[in-house]
Scaffold this motif. Structure first.
Motif, PDB file in Angstrom:
ATOM      1  N   THR A  68      46.533  20.821  17.231  1.00 46.05           N
ATOM      2  CA  THR A  68      45.398  21.155  18.097  1.00 46.05           C
ATOM      3  C   THR A  68      45.597  22.450  18.874  1.00 46.05           C
ATOM      4  N   TRP A 126      46.335  10.068  20.787  1.00 45.56           N
ATOM      5  CA  TRP A 126      45.348  11.129  20.546  1.00 45.56           C
ATOM      6  C   TRP A 126      44.217  11.136  21.575  1.00 45.56           C
ATOM      7  N   GLN A 130      43.566  14.383  23.969  1.00 39.80           N
ATOM      8  CA  GLN A 130      42.314  15.139  23.937  1.00 39.80           C
ATOM      9  C   GLN A 130      41.691  15.227  25.327  1.00 39.80           C
ATOM     10  N   HIS A 133      43.690  17.791  27.167  1.00 35.85           N
ATOM     11  CA  HIS A 133      43.434  19.137  26.643  1.00 35.85           C
ATOM     12  C   HIS A 133      42.089  19.673  27.145  1.00 35.85           C
ATOM     13  N   PHE A 134      41.083  18.809  27.158  1.00 37.41           N
ATOM     14  CA  PHE A 134      39.760  19.222  27.646  1.00 37.41           C
ATOM     15  C   PHE A 134      39.825  19.564  29.131  1.00 37.41           C
TER      16      PHE A 134
END
Length: 643
Positions: A68, A126, A130, A133-134
Motif C-alpha cells: 500500500t 488490513w 487502512q 493510513h487514511f
C-alpha cells in the motif's frame, strides 16, 4: 420464534433484558474481563513510544506497507533504510538478507526476498491499517510511511479488538455447552488463569491471539451448523478455518472439528458423513472460501520463488521422530503445564469425556495429541519470546470442553472436594495474575528459566543478586561454612600493557576496558591439581565492574566466565553470569545501575568428572554485547571442602 422485525418497539427492551437475565453470570464475567483487559492495556502500554511492529510482528505486518505505501512487495528495497531509521528488528545480521530474520532469500532466485511469514495476520489487520493510513494521510502531522505512531496505535488496538472478540465468542460457545455459572467460571479461568492473559494484552499481535479467536468462532459456527445447516454458517466456517491455515499452515488440524465434534460412535461418524453428503453444496462453499483465502499466498510464493508451495523458513524444521514432548509440557524453559497448571485439569478431564460427554471425546483425543506433536517437534520447541508455551494458546477454546467437565465433576463430589477444587482454581488464577505482574516488572521470564531461579523469585516482588546469579547458572551458592577459601589469583591490571588499559577514572588505579575491540580480558588459567582442587570443590570469581550505560538486552551483556576442561578438549562445564544487571541496585532482570563501581561474583562447583590434570579458566568476555564495560580487581578463590 418471533422475527426481530415483528417485535413491537415498546416490547423490544423488555425482551432484551430478559435475554440478558438468562445468562447473568457469564455476562458479568465477560464485563469483568473487558474491564481487566482494557485496564491492563491502558496502564501498561507505552503510548507515546508505542512500537508493536517489531520482530515477528514486523514480518507479519510487512505485506501491508509493502503493497500500500511502498508498492515494492517484490524487492522490499525500503526495508534497510526503514530498519536503520526505526530499529524495529535486526539490521546487523549478515547471514540473512536485508539484515534481518523476517525475510528469506528465494532459493531459486538469489535476488528475490520472500517474506518469512504467511499473510493471514496481515489480512486480519488490513481494516485497521487502512483506517490508520487514511487518518495519517488526511488528518495527521505524522508521515504516512506505514510505521509512524498512528499505525502502531491502530495495530495495537487490532490485537485488543480480536482478544475481546475471541472472549465474547467463547462465552457464546460455552453457553451452548454448559450452564451459565460454569460458563462464567470457565471464561474467568481461561483468561485469567492461563498464559492467554499475556497474549490477549501484552502480546496480542502474536498469531496465537488471532488463532484463539478464529478457533472459537469455528466451534461456535459449527455448533450452529450441526443443529441447522445454513449457507452463511458454511461460508463462515470456510472463512475462519481458511484464515487459521493462512496464519499458520499447521493449524489445518482444526479441520478435525467439523468431522468429529459431536460424534460419539461409529454410527455417529456415518451420520456426520451423511449430513455432509446431503449438504455437499454448503461443504463445497466452505472449501471454496478457505481455498480462495489461501490462493494469494500460493500466488505470492510462486511469483517470488517459482514454486507453488514454498518453505520460507530455511534452516528451521520439524523433527517428528524426536519431539520434545516432556520438555514442552514440563520444562522450566517455557513448559506448558509448568506455567499453566490449570490446564492440567483440562488434560485430566479428557478421560472423563468418555463416560460423560463422549460426543467431545474423539475430537479431543485426536486434536490434542496432533497439536502437541506438531508444536514440540519444531526445532525451537520452547518458542522464543514466549511466556509459558505460547503455541498452546490456540488450543484453549477446545480444551475448555474437558476443563468444564472436570470442574463440573469435581464440584459434584461433596463439600470437601468442591472446596479444594475451588481453592486450587483460585490459586491458579492468583498465581497466573501475579506472575503476569512479575513479568511486567522485569522479574519473571519463562524463556531460559530454571528451577532455582523460579523458586528464588516465587512470590517475590523484587529480585536480588543471588537470585539473578541462579538465573544465569542454575546452580546453588556454596555454603561457606563447609569450605575453606584461598585466593589463587588476583589482577588489578596495573601492569597490563595492552590498549585496553585505561586511566580515565580520576583518583583510581588503572582499569581495563572490555568492548567489541577488546572482547576478552586477561584472566586466570591453571590446573586443578596445582590449586589442590578436586570434584565437589568450588571456584569463586570476583570482579569490580563499571558500566557507563544501562543495558536492557539480557542476551547481550558482558559476562564473568568460569570454565573447566580436560587437556586439549572443549569445556565440559562452562558457567557465566551477566555483569551489568548486577551492578548497584537490583530490582529486575534488566537491573543494574550505570555510572558506579560494584563487585560482581559467583562460584561454580567442580563436577564429578573433574581430574587433577584438568584446567580451569576465569575471565571476562564481551560476547554479543555492543556496550562498554570497565573492570578491575579480578580475583579467583579456591573453595575446598573442610576436612
Amino acid at each position: 420464534m418471533t422475527p426481530l422485525a415483528a417485535v413491537a418497539p415498546s416490547s423490544l427492551p423488555a425482551r432484551l433484558r430478559a435475554a440478558r437475565r438468562r445468562a447473568p453470570w457469564s455476562g458479568a464475567a465477560m464485563w469483568l474481563l473487558v474491564a481487566v483487559l482494557l485496564g491492563m492495556a491502558a496502564s501498561t502500554a507505552n503510548w507515546p513510544n508505542l512500537k508493536v511492529t517489531r520482530w515477528d510482528m514486523f514480518g507479519y505486518y510487512l505485506y501491508l506497507p509493502a503493497t500500500t505505501v511502498y508498492h515494492d512487495l517484490d524487492g522490499l528495497g525500503f526495508v534497510p533504510e526503514l530498519l536503520d531509521r526505526t530499529g524495529l528488528t535486526n539490521r546487523d545480521n549478515p547471514a540473512h538478507p536485508l539484515g534481518n530474520w523476517e525475510v528469506s532469500r528465494a532459493r531459486t532466485n538469489p535476488d528475490q526476498y520472500v517474506i518469512k511469514y504467511t499473510m493471514g495476520q496481515a489480512l486480519l489487520w488490513w481494516p485497521f491499517f487502512q483506517a490508520a493510513h487514511f487518518y495519517t494521510q488526511h488528518f495527521s502531522k505524522y508521515p504516512a510511511d506505514g510505521y509512524s505512531p498512528p499505525y502502531q496505535l491502530m495495530l495495537y488496538l487490532a490485537g485488543l479488538a480480536y482478544a475481546l472478540l475471541g472472549l465474547g465468542l467463547l462465552r457464546r460457545f460455552l453457553l451452548r455447552c454448559f450452564s451459565d455459572r460454569l460458563s462464567a467460571v470457565l471464561l474467568l479461568a481461561v483468561h485469567l488463569g492461563t498464559n492467554y492473559l499475556v497474549y490477549s494484552v501484552f502480546r496480542s499481535l502474536y498469531s496465537h491471539n488471532s488463532l484463539f479467536m478464529l478457533h472459537t468462532a469455528t466451534l461456535l459456527l459449527l455448533s450452529h451448523w450441526l443443529e441447522r445447516p445454513r449457507w452463511y454458517l458454511a461460508g463462515g466456517l470456510g472463512l475462519t478455518m481458511g484464515l487459521a491455515v493462512l496464519i499458520r499452515p499447521s493449524e489445518a488440524i482444526i479441520l478435525l472439528a467439523p468431522l468429529l465434534f459431536g460424534v460419539a460412535t461409529a454410527a455417529g461418524l456415518r451420520a456426520r458423513l451423511q449430513l455432509a453428503a446431503r449438504h455437499w453444496k454448503q461443504i463445497l462453499l466452505a472449501a471454496a472460501v478457505a481455498i480462495a483465502l489461501n490462493i494469494p499466498q500460493i500466488l505470492y510464493w510462486h511469483h517470488m520463488s517459482g514454486h507453488w508451495l514454498y518453505d520460507s523458513y530455511p534452516g528451521e524444521k520439524f523433527d517428528f521422530r524426536h519431539p520434545h514432548l516432556l520438555q514442552g509440557l514440563f520444562s522450566f524453559n517455557n513448559g506448558w503445564l509448568t506455567y499453566t497448571p490449570l490446564m492440567g485439569l483440562a488434560v485430566l478431564g479428557i478421560a472423563l469425556l468418555w463416560r460423560q460427554r463422549r460426543e467431545w471425546f474423539w475430537l479431543l483425543v485426536t486434536y490434542l495429541p496432533l497439536h502437541l506433536l506438531i508444536s514440540y517437534s519444531w526445532w525451537c520447541w520452547w518458542y522464543m519470546d514466549s511466556v509459558g508455551s505460547r503455541t498452546m494458546v490456540q488450543a484453549y477454546p477446545i480444551l475448555t470442553l474437558p476443563l468444564g467437565v472436570a470442574l463440573q465433576t469435581l464440584w459434584q463430589r461433596g463439600r470437601l472436594v468442591r472446596a479444594f477444587t475451588t481453592l486450587a482454581l483460585v490459586g491458579c488464577v492468583a498465581l497466573n495474575v501475579f506472575q503476569a505482574w512479575q513479568m511486567c516488572q522485569g522479574i519473571f521470564i519463562t524463556e531460559y528459566m530454571n528451577k532455582r531461579y523460579y523458586l528464588a523469585i516465587f512470590g517475590k516482588t523484587q529480585v536480588d543478586k543471588e537470585a539473578l546469579t541462579k538465573f544465569d547458572t542454575n546452580e546453588p551458592a556454596p555454603d561457606l561454612r563447609l569450605y575453606q577459601a584461598e585466593m589463587v589469583y588476583f589482577n588489578d591490571f596495573s601492569h597490563d600493557t595492552s590498549s585496553a588499559r585505561t586511566t580515565e577514572f580520576a583518583q583510581m588505579p588503572p582499569a581495563l576496558l572490555v568492548n567489541k575491540a577488546h572482547p576478552y580480558s586477561p584472566g586466570y588459567q591453571g590446573q586443578l591439581g596445582a590449586a589442590n582442587l578436586r570434584a565437589g570443590d568450588w571456584v569463586e570469581a570476583r570482579v569490580q565492574a563499571y558500566s557507563p550505560e544501562k543495558v536492557y538486552n539480557i542476551h547481550g551483556m558482558p559476562q564473568l566466565v568460569i570454565e573447566f576442561r580436560h587437556p586439549n578438549a572443549d569445556p565440559y562445564k562452562w558457567q557465566a553470569i551477566r555483569i551489568t544487571n548486577k551492578i548497584g541496585e537490583i530490582t529486575t532482570l534488566w537491573g543494574g545501575t550505570p555510572g558506579l563501581w560494584d563487585e560482581v561474583k559467583f562460584a561454580s562447583q567442580l563436577p564429578a568428572e573433574a581430574r587433577p590434570e584438568d584446567e580451569v579458566k576465569v575471565y571476562v568476555m564481551n560476547g554479543a554485547s555492543a556496550s562498554t564495560l570497565y573492570i578491575d580487581n579480578l580475583s579467583v578463590s579456591a573453595l575446598r571442602q573442610s576436612k
